[in-house]
Design an enzyme around this catalytic site. Structure first.
Site, PDB file in Angstrom:
ATOM      1  N   SER A 124     -42.107   6.487  14.887  1.00  0.00           N
ATOM      2  CA  SER A 124     -42.813   5.478  14.395  1.00  0.00           C
ATOM      3  C   SER A 124     -43.975   5.221  14.952  1.00  0.00           C
ATOM      4  CB  SER A 124     -42.059   4.085  14.170  1.00  0.00           C
ATOM      5  OG  SER A 124     -40.604   4.211  14.232  1.00  0.00           O
ATOM      6  N   HIS A 145     -41.503  10.111   8.487  1.00  0.00           N
ATOM      7  CA  HIS A 145     -41.282   8.894   8.893  1.00  0.00           C
ATOM      8  C   HIS A 145     -40.469   8.124   7.735  1.00  0.00           C
ATOM      9  CE1 HIS A 145     -42.603   4.705  10.208  1.00  0.00           C
ATOM     10  NE2 HIS A 145     -41.552   5.104  11.121  1.00  0.00           N
ATOM     11  N   GLU A 157     -43.131   8.285   5.077  1.00  0.00           N
ATOM     12  CA  GLU A 157     -44.460   8.921   5.499  1.00  0.00           C
ATOM     13  C   GLU A 157     -44.464  10.311   5.889  1.00  0.00           C
ATOM     14  OE1 GLU A 157     -46.802   4.851   6.927  1.00  0.00           O
ATOM     15  OE2 GLU A 157     -45.404   5.744   8.120  1.00  0.00           O
ATOM     16  N   ASN A 195     -47.181   0.732   9.242  1.00  0.00           N
ATOM     17  CA  ASN A 195     -47.304   0.058  10.340  1.00  0.00           C
ATOM     18  C   ASN A 195     -48.817  -0.323  10.789  1.00  0.00           C
ATOM     19  OD1 ASN A 195     -44.775  -0.285  10.812  1.00  0.00           O
ATOM     20  ND2 ASN A 195     -44.292   1.401  12.159  1.00  0.00           N
TER      21      ASN A 195
HETATM   22  N1  LIG Z   1     -34.587   1.707  13.625  1.00  0.00           N
HETATM   23  C1  LIG Z   1     -35.741   1.750  12.841  1.00  0.00           C
HETATM   24  O1  LIG Z   1     -35.678   0.759  12.137  1.00  0.00           O
HETATM   25  C2  LIG Z   1     -36.706   3.011  12.776  1.00  0.00           C
HETATM   26  C3  LIG Z   1     -37.458   3.168  11.770  1.00  0.00           C
HETATM   27  C4  LIG Z   1     -38.286   4.211  11.640  1.00  0.00           C
HETATM   28  C5  LIG Z   1     -38.060   5.145  12.608  1.00  0.00           C
HETATM   29  N2  LIG Z   1     -37.578   4.966  13.809  1.00  0.00           N
HETATM   30  C6  LIG Z   1     -37.403   6.152  14.810  1.00  0.00           C
HETATM   31  O2  LIG Z   1     -36.406   6.896  14.731  1.00  0.00           O
HETATM   32  C7  LIG Z   1     -35.781   7.129  15.935  1.00  0.00           C
HETATM   33  C8  LIG Z   1     -34.278   7.060  16.026  1.00  0.00           C
HETATM   34  O3  LIG Z   1     -34.288   5.568  15.816  1.00  0.00           O
HETATM   35  P1  LIG Z   1     -32.785   5.048  15.538  1.00  0.00           P
HETATM   36  O4  LIG Z   1     -33.089   3.438  15.434  1.00  0.00           O
HETATM   37  O5  LIG Z   1     -31.825   5.871  14.769  1.00  0.00           O
HETATM   38  O6  LIG Z   1     -32.252   5.101  17.172  1.00  0.00           O
HETATM   39  P2  LIG Z   1     -30.720   4.843  17.716  1.00  0.00           P
HETATM   40  O7  LIG Z   1     -30.592   4.326  18.903  1.00  0.00           O
HETATM   41  O8  LIG Z   1     -29.823   4.260  16.395  1.00  0.00           O
HETATM   42  O9  LIG Z   1     -30.307   6.296  17.681  1.00  0.00           O
HETATM   43  C9  LIG Z   1     -30.659   7.338  18.580  1.00  0.00           C
HETATM   44  C10 LIG Z   1     -29.713   8.433  18.520  1.00  0.00           C
HETATM   45  O10 LIG Z   1     -30.402   9.657  19.260  1.00  0.00           O
HETATM   46  C11 LIG Z   1     -29.318  10.205  20.237  1.00  0.00           C
HETATM   47  N3  LIG Z   1     -30.162  10.846  21.212  1.00  0.00           N
HETATM   48  C12 LIG Z   1     -31.091  10.337  22.397  1.00  0.00           C
HETATM   49  N4  LIG Z   1     -31.529  11.296  22.746  1.00  0.00           N
HETATM   50  C13 LIG Z   1     -31.087  12.675  22.212  1.00  0.00           C
HETATM   51  C14 LIG Z   1     -31.525  14.113  22.585  1.00  0.00           C
HETATM   52  N5  LIG Z   1     -32.089  14.326  23.476  1.00  0.00           N
HETATM   53  N6  LIG Z   1     -30.924  14.846  21.797  1.00  0.00           N
HETATM   54  C15 LIG Z   1     -29.956  14.734  20.666  1.00  0.00           C
HETATM   55  N7  LIG Z   1     -29.586  13.256  20.273  1.00  0.00           N
HETATM   56  C16 LIG Z   1     -30.268  12.400  21.288  1.00  0.00           C
HETATM   57  C17 LIG Z   1     -28.772   8.930  20.983  1.00  0.00           C
HETATM   58  O11 LIG Z   1     -27.539   9.174  21.409  1.00  0.00           O
HETATM   59  C18 LIG Z   1     -28.371   8.099  19.557  1.00  0.00           C
HETATM   60  O12 LIG Z   1     -27.154   8.275  18.574  1.00  0.00           O
HETATM   61  C19 LIG Z   1     -36.790   6.857  16.663  1.00  0.00           C
HETATM   62  O13 LIG Z   1     -37.731   7.888  17.142  1.00  0.00           O
HETATM   63  C20 LIG Z   1     -37.279   5.520  16.078  1.00  0.00           C
HETATM   64  O14 LIG Z   1     -38.590   5.184  16.743  1.00  0.00           O
HETATM   65  C21 LIG Z   1     -36.546   3.915  13.799  1.00  0.00           C
END
Ligand SMILES: NC(=O)c1ccc[n+]([C@@H]2O[C@H](COP(=O)([O-])OP(=O)(O)OC[C@H]3O[C@@H](n4cnc5c(N)ncnc54)[C@H](O)[C@@H]3O)[C@@H](O)[C@H]2O)c1
Length: 504
Positions: A124, A145, A157, A195
């Site tokens: 993001s 995204h 996106e 954003n």
């Molecule tokens: N949460 C939101 O609302 C949202 C919205 C848009 C984008 N994002 C982006 O999406 C991504 C994930 O966010 P999320 O909320 O799902 O996070 P989350 O913490 O729910 O999940 C992340 C997962 O990635 C795993 N992980 C971490 N490092 C790793 C690696 N090197 N290899 C494999 N797995 C790995 C973790 O164990 C975890 O299960 C981030 O980049 C975040 O910025 C999040």
């Protein structure tokens, strides 16, 4: 390059958290084989079990038939090692939001997948270009995204990095459509579209609070009255200041202190104090059992016999206000107000004080109504010297008709005018910077932020010339470059064409 419509498409999703699960779910439902990997032991299996449970719920609700449920479940494959993703035509990462982790993952993936495999990031806030540049083949990397919850937020996106191959964005755009999402193609810039466009509502709401113009509950009421699903303060409480304040700082920094995105010391202090919002039980509102204790509107004063003189320079505005008056209100129909009349003026981009003085009215007897937002919630503004008796007379005259009224302190651009003008101006500048097409900007904002209209259509509804007048008024009043109009707005206002008009 993968073919998004290939019925045998196989993709990988790395990171089986909130976002990875959502992406895997919609891909499996679209008939795509998904290999799901997470470094945390058992996480991929847990994710497949959770998605299967979701499919079962959809089945029970009749939204998925038995065959579709079984087919979707059959497309989900937990992976035990990154090497299991070797045959994927696309890998989407949704791991932690750390540049080094994402760069490291993509480097590792490059030694596993074929050279024509596309690597997409769900970041993001990080630069897709910075992630791509760590790769042996940076052209294969693109941004994809999604928003949370992925299955319900029907927009994604598609980000073209500065070192990317345009065919990557084309393929991701096609895949987005297959997944049932509206793709929004954007260049790799801070905050992308959603954003970035979201800065106006929050930072201008905070300016209104910071200047002591109105309290959060009134700002929220006024903006809900203007058609927004949530005002800035209830929105910040929902997101949590631990998330929203750093985003405000990050976008401001990444745009080298662009004043349009300037964050507020208010959220910084409140974040330091743990007043995060809903999640901590206290933010701009306090929460009991998860419900906001919204402070009630101030009690409505009684109707008085003070005559009301309403500025008639714009007869349509005068007429619209007269329609909102309670029965029995005494009107002063004179060309100039009588000696004991309360006066109502209609500033656009200006404040009550300026409007009173410019019209040669007594500021002690003058109030302003926001003339651009008179359909729903009314905003009534005092000058610093408006006597309470005149304030109460106008307030009662409006309130006893059943209208919801917020009485606020003086503000150039009232509340809704200035907030909407900021949203429009930022949207215009996103178009001016060619970050995305006008149609994509509006689609991103309506679907991603839930605004009633996109920023460009919002500007068209008010009229580009009116938005320009609001910004010019704010700019002249504050002498703050925050309010300088975008060239996109200035030219289209002068030409008298829609803000959605792309460059020919
Ligand atoms: N949460 C939101 O609302 C949202 C919205 C848009 C984008 N994002 C982006 O999406 C991504 C994930 O966010 P999320 O909320 O799902 O996070 P989350 O913490 O729910 O999940 C992340 C997962 O990635 C795993 N992980 C971490 N490092 C790793 C690696 N090197 N290899 C494999 N797995 C790995 C973790 O164990 C975890 O299960 C981030 O980049 C975040 O910025 C999040």
């Amino acid at each position: 390059m993968f073919d998004p419509d290939n019925q045998q498409l196989v993709i990988g999703v790395v990171g089986a958290g909130l976002m990875g699960r959502g992406i895997a779910q919609i891909a499996a439902q679209a008939g795509i084989d998904v290999h799901l990997f997470d470094t945390r032991a058992g996480a991929a299996d847990d994710a497949v079990a959770a998605i299967t449970a979701t499919f079962d719920t959809l089945r029970a609700k009749g939204r998925l038939d038995a065959a579709a449920r079984d087919a979707a479940v059959g497309h989900l494959h937990p992976a035990t090692a990154l090497a299991d993703l070797a045959g994927c035509a696309l890998v989407v990462e949704a791991i932690v939001e750390h540049l080094d982790a994402k760069r490291g993952l993509f480097r590792d993936l490059e030694s596993v997948v074929a050279d024509d495999c596309v690597l997409a990031t769900n970041t993001s806030s990080l630069s897709v270009t910075a992630i791509a540049s760590a790769c042996r083949l940076p052209g294969r990397v693109g941004g994809f995204h999604f928003f949370s919850p992925v299955p319900l937020m029907k927009v994604v996106e598609v980000i073209d990095s500065a070192v990317g191959d345009a065919r990557v964005g084309d393929a991701l755009t096609g895949l987005a459509r297959r997944l049932g999402h509206r793709p929004v193609r954007a260049s790799d810039t801070p905050g992308f579209v959603v954003n970035h466009a979201g800065r106006g509502l929050l930072t201008e709401g905070l300016r209104v609070l910071g200047e002591g113009i109105a309290q959060p509950a009134d700002v929220d009421r006024i903006l809900r009255g203007a058609g927004f699903r949530m005002g800035p303060f209830e929105l910040m409480d929902m997101i949590g200041l631990d998330v929203s304040h750093p985003v405000m700082e990050s976008i401001h920094d990444q745009y080298y202190q662009e004043p349009r995105y300037r964050p507020s010391p208010i959220t910084r202090q409140r974040l330091a104090g743990g007043l995060l919002g809903r999640k901590s039980g206290r933010g701009f509102y306090t929460y009991t059992d998860g419900k906001a204790d919204t402070p009630p509107s101030a009690p409505l004063p009684a109707l008085t016999s003070t005559p009301l003189w309403v500025d008639g320079a714009d007869p349509a505005r005068r007429g619209a206000l007269l329609e909102r008056l309670a029965p029995g209100v005494v009107l002063d129909e004179g060309a100039r107000p009588g000696p004991d009349s309360a006066c109502v003026v209609f500033p656009v981009g200006g404040d009550a004080t300026g409007a009173a003085l410019d019209a040669g009215l007594d500021p002690c007897r003058t109030l302003a109504v926001d003339p651009l937002f008179m359909d729903g919630h009314l905003t009534l503004m005092t000058t610093p010297v408006t006597a309470p008796r005149f304030r109460d007379a106008v307030w009662a005259a409006l309130g006893h008709s059943g209208a919801a009224v917020s009485v606020i302190h003086d503000s150039a651009g009232c509340v809704a005018q200035r907030v909407v003008a900021m949203i429009v101006n930022i949207g215009c500048d996103i178009a001016q910077q060619r970050i995305a097409t006008p149609a994509d900007i509006d689609a991103a904002v309506t679907l991603g932020l839930g605004y009633p209209l996109g920023p460009l259509a919002l500007g068209d509804r008010l009229g580009a010339a009116t938005v320009l007048a609001i910004l010019d008024g704010l700019h002249a009043f504050y002498r703050d470059p925050r309010y300088r109009p975008s060239p996109w707005l200035v030219r289209r206002a002068r030409l008298g064409v829609s803000l959605l008009t792309p460059e020919s």
